[in-house]
Design a protein around this motif. Structure first.
Motif, PDB file in Angstrom:
ATOM      1  N   GLU A  20       0.857  -1.178   0.000  1.00  0.00           N
ATOM      2  CA  GLU A  20       0.000   0.000   0.000  1.00  0.00           C
ATOM      3  C   GLU A  20       0.894   1.228   0.000  1.00  0.00           C
ATOM      4  N   ARG A  21       0.527   2.211  -0.769  1.00  0.00           N
ATOM      5  CA  ARG A  21       1.312   3.437  -0.865  1.00  0.00           C
ATOM      6  C   ARG A  21       0.673   4.519  -0.002  1.00  0.00           C
ATOM      7  N   ALA A  22       1.524   5.327   0.619  1.00  0.00           N
ATOM      8  CA  ALA A  22       1.018   6.449   1.418  1.00  0.00           C
ATOM      9  C   ALA A  22       0.440   7.528   0.498  1.00  0.00           C
ATOM     10  N   ARG A  23       0.961   7.570  -0.744  1.00  0.00           N
ATOM     11  CA  ARG A  23       0.503   8.551  -1.739  1.00  0.00           C
ATOM     12  C   ARG A  23       0.247   7.830  -3.048  1.00  0.00           C
ATOM     13  N   THR A  24      -0.458   8.493  -3.938  1.00  0.00           N
ATOM     14  CA  THR A  24      -0.631   7.934  -5.280  1.00  0.00           C
ATOM     15  C   THR A  24       0.692   8.033  -6.024  1.00  0.00           C
ATOM     16  N   MET A  25       0.808   7.311  -7.139  1.00  0.00           N
ATOM     17  CA  MET A  25       2.026   7.395  -7.944  1.00  0.00           C
ATOM     18  C   MET A  25       2.218   8.824  -8.462  1.00  0.00           C
ATOM     19  N   THR A  26       1.131   9.499  -8.765  1.00  0.00           N
ATOM     20  CA  THR A  26       1.242  10.889  -9.236  1.00  0.00           C
ATOM     21  C   THR A  26       1.837  11.771  -8.148  1.00  0.00           C
ATOM     22  N   GLU A  27       1.325  11.644  -6.924  1.00  0.00           N
ATOM     23  CA  GLU A  27       1.868  12.433  -5.819  1.00  0.00           C
ATOM     24  C   GLU A  27       3.316  12.050  -5.524  1.00  0.00           C
ATOM     25  N   GLY A  28       3.603  10.755  -5.537  1.00  0.00           N
ATOM     26  CA  GLY A  28       4.972  10.299  -5.319  1.00  0.00           C
ATOM     27  C   GLY A  28       5.901  10.799  -6.412  1.00  0.00           C
ATOM     28  N   GLY A  29       5.414  10.780  -7.642  1.00  0.00           N
ATOM     29  CA  GLY A  29       6.200  11.301  -8.768  1.00  0.00           C
ATOM     30  C   GLY A  29       6.489  12.780  -8.606  1.00  0.00           C
ATOM     31  N   ASP A  30       5.512  13.527  -8.101  1.00  0.00           N
ATOM     32  CA  ASP A  30       5.734  14.958  -7.845  1.00  0.00           C
ATOM     33  C   ASP A  30       6.821  15.165  -6.797  1.00  0.00           C
ATOM     34  N   GLN A  31       6.864  14.289  -5.792  1.00  0.00           N
ATOM     35  CA  GLN A  31       7.899  14.372  -4.768  1.00  0.00           C
ATOM     36  C   GLN A  31       9.287  14.113  -5.370  1.00  0.00           C
ATOM     37  N   ILE A  32       9.361  13.119  -6.247  1.00  0.00           N
ATOM     38  CA  ILE A  32      10.638  12.793  -6.890  1.00  0.00           C
ATOM     39  C   ILE A  32      11.061  13.938  -7.820  1.00  0.00           C
ATOM     40  N   ARG A  33      10.114  14.484  -8.574  1.00  0.00           N
ATOM     41  CA  ARG A  33      10.420  15.615  -9.468  1.00  0.00           C
ATOM     42  C   ARG A  33      10.899  16.817  -8.659  1.00  0.00           C
ATOM     43  N   ALA A  34      10.278  17.084  -7.517  1.00  0.00           N
ATOM     44  CA  ALA A  34      10.699  18.205  -6.672  1.00  0.00           C
ATOM     45  C   ALA A  34      12.129  17.996  -6.176  1.00  0.00           C
ATOM     46  N   ALA A  35      12.448  16.758  -5.808  1.00  0.00           N
ATOM     47  CA  ALA A  35      13.810  16.454  -5.360  1.00  0.00           C
ATOM     48  C   ALA A  35      14.799  16.657  -6.509  1.00  0.00           C
ATOM     49  N   ALA A  36      14.409  16.284  -7.728  1.00  0.00           N
ATOM     50  CA  ALA A  36      15.272  16.523  -8.895  1.00  0.00           C
ATOM     51  C   ALA A  36      15.480  18.025  -9.087  1.00  0.00           C
ATOM     52  N   GLY A  37      14.434  18.804  -8.875  1.00  0.00           N
ATOM     53  CA  GLY A  37      14.554  20.266  -8.975  1.00  0.00           C
ATOM     54  C   GLY A  37      15.548  20.833  -7.975  1.00  0.00           C
ATOM     55  N   GLU A  38      15.591  20.245  -6.775  1.00  0.00           N
ATOM     56  CA  GLU A  38      16.553  20.688  -5.763  1.00  0.00           C
ATOM     57  C   GLU A  38      17.987  20.428  -6.216  1.00  0.00           C
ATOM     58  N   VAL A  39      18.208  19.266  -6.840  1.00  0.00           N
ATOM     59  CA  VAL A  39      19.544  18.947  -7.355  1.00  0.00           C
ATOM     60  C   VAL A  39      19.903  19.919  -8.475  1.00  0.00           C
ATOM     61  N   LEU A  40      18.974  20.133  -9.390  1.00  0.00           N
ATOM     62  CA  LEU A  40      19.231  21.029 -10.517  1.00  0.00           C
ATOM     63  C   LEU A  40      19.498  22.462 -10.053  1.00  0.00           C
ATOM     64  N   ALA A  41      18.873  22.870  -8.952  1.00  0.00           N
ATOM     65  CA  ALA A  41      19.089  24.226  -8.430  1.00  0.00           C
ATOM     66  C   ALA A  41      20.540  24.450  -8.027  1.00  0.00           C
ATOM     67  N   GLU A  42      21.233  23.375  -7.685  1.00  0.00           N
ATOM     68  CA  GLU A  42      22.647  23.481  -7.315  1.00  0.00           C
ATOM     69  C   GLU A  42      23.574  23.373  -8.523  1.00  0.00           C
ATOM     70  N   VAL A  43      23.032  22.932  -9.663  1.00  0.00           N
ATOM     71  CA  VAL A  43      23.883  22.642 -10.814  1.00  0.00           C
ATOM     72  C   VAL A  43      23.780  23.685 -11.918  1.00  0.00           C
ATOM     73  N   VAL A  44      22.578  24.031 -12.328  1.00  0.00           N
ATOM     74  CA  VAL A  44      22.397  24.882 -13.510  1.00  0.00           C
ATOM     75  C   VAL A  44      22.125  26.339 -13.119  1.00  0.00           C
ATOM     76  N   PRO A  45      22.468  27.270 -14.029  1.00  0.00           N
ATOM     77  CA  PRO A  45      22.289  28.685 -13.718  1.00  0.00           C
ATOM     78  C   PRO A  45      20.827  29.076 -13.481  1.00  0.00           C
ATOM     79  N   ASP A  46      19.896  28.535 -14.255  1.00  0.00           N
ATOM     80  CA  ASP A  46      18.481  28.887 -14.115  1.00  0.00           C
ATOM     81  C   ASP A  46      17.635  27.620 -14.142  1.00  0.00           C
ATOM     82  N   PRO A  47      17.474  26.971 -12.976  1.00  0.00           N
ATOM     83  CA  PRO A  47      16.748  25.694 -12.944  1.00  0.00           C
ATOM     84  C   PRO A  47      15.289  25.820 -13.366  1.00  0.00           C
ATOM     85  N   SER A  48      14.714  27.003 -13.302  1.00  0.00           N
ATOM     86  CA  SER A  48      13.314  27.164 -13.698  1.00  0.00           C
ATOM     87  C   SER A  48      13.124  26.960 -15.203  1.00  0.00           C
TER      88      SER A  48
END
Length: 169
Positions: free
Chosen positions: A123-151
């Motif tokens: 059983e998942r605490a969140r849906t795959m969509t919500e979990g995917g959003d969490q993973i994407r947000a974490a990827a955004g945090e990594v990109l914020a440290e790497v690229v000049p304009d992560p947005s």
């Protein structure tokens, strides 16, 4: 990694490896705790198998500018960094990072595609969509440290599921 647009195209080598690892692990003896072949030990071996096969695959990389003046990074290095940084987050969503691909225009990173494989039938605490959003947000945090304009870097995520419950369950 070139995305395929033809649905009749053959599966990617990564998908073949994952399918092979799943077939091998599905034939493993039943797990003592769950009574099926998908216990923690088997899932751990699946994660290790996926990581080993993906890490050993030959890939062509391109370089892009980073936030640090005069420093470039290859898409291969970014892929490894994202896989390393996101693996624990993905495991928390009962998933594994199967592949990371990046698009570069000139010397600018424009997009990152994360391919995530759901594992287990817990059983998942969140849906795959919500979990995917969490993973994407974490990827955004990594990109914020790497690229000049992560947005300006699009982060896409796709899910596959290796476990399909019986219709009778």
């Amino acid at each position: 990694m070139t995305p395929t647009t033809d649905s009749a195209a053959p599966a990617s080598p990564t998908a073949d490896w994952i399918a092979d690892a799943t077939r091998r692990l599905a034939s493993a003896p039943p797990d003592a705790d769950t009574g099926d072949g998908w216990g923690d030990e088997v899932l751990g071996r699946l994660r290790d198998s996926i990581a080993g096969l993906v890490a050993g695959s030959p890939r062509r990389g391109r370089t892009f500018d980073t936030a640090a003046d005069g420093v470039t990074m290859s898409t291969l290095a970014l892929s490894r960094a994202l896989t390393f940084e996101l693996s624990e987050r993905a495991a928390g969503e009962y998933a594994a990072i199967a592949d990371v691909a990046a698009d570069v225009d000139g010397s600018t990173l424009t997009a990152v595609r994360l391919h995530v494989v759901a594992i287990g039938a817990e059983e998942r605490a969140r849906t795959m969509t919500e979990g995917g959003d969490q993973i994407r947000a974490a990827a955004g945090e990594v990109l914020a440290e790497v690229v000049p304009d992560p947005s300006r870097v699009r982060v896409d995520l796709s899910w596959d599921d290796l476990f399909l419950p019986d219709a009778e369950s």
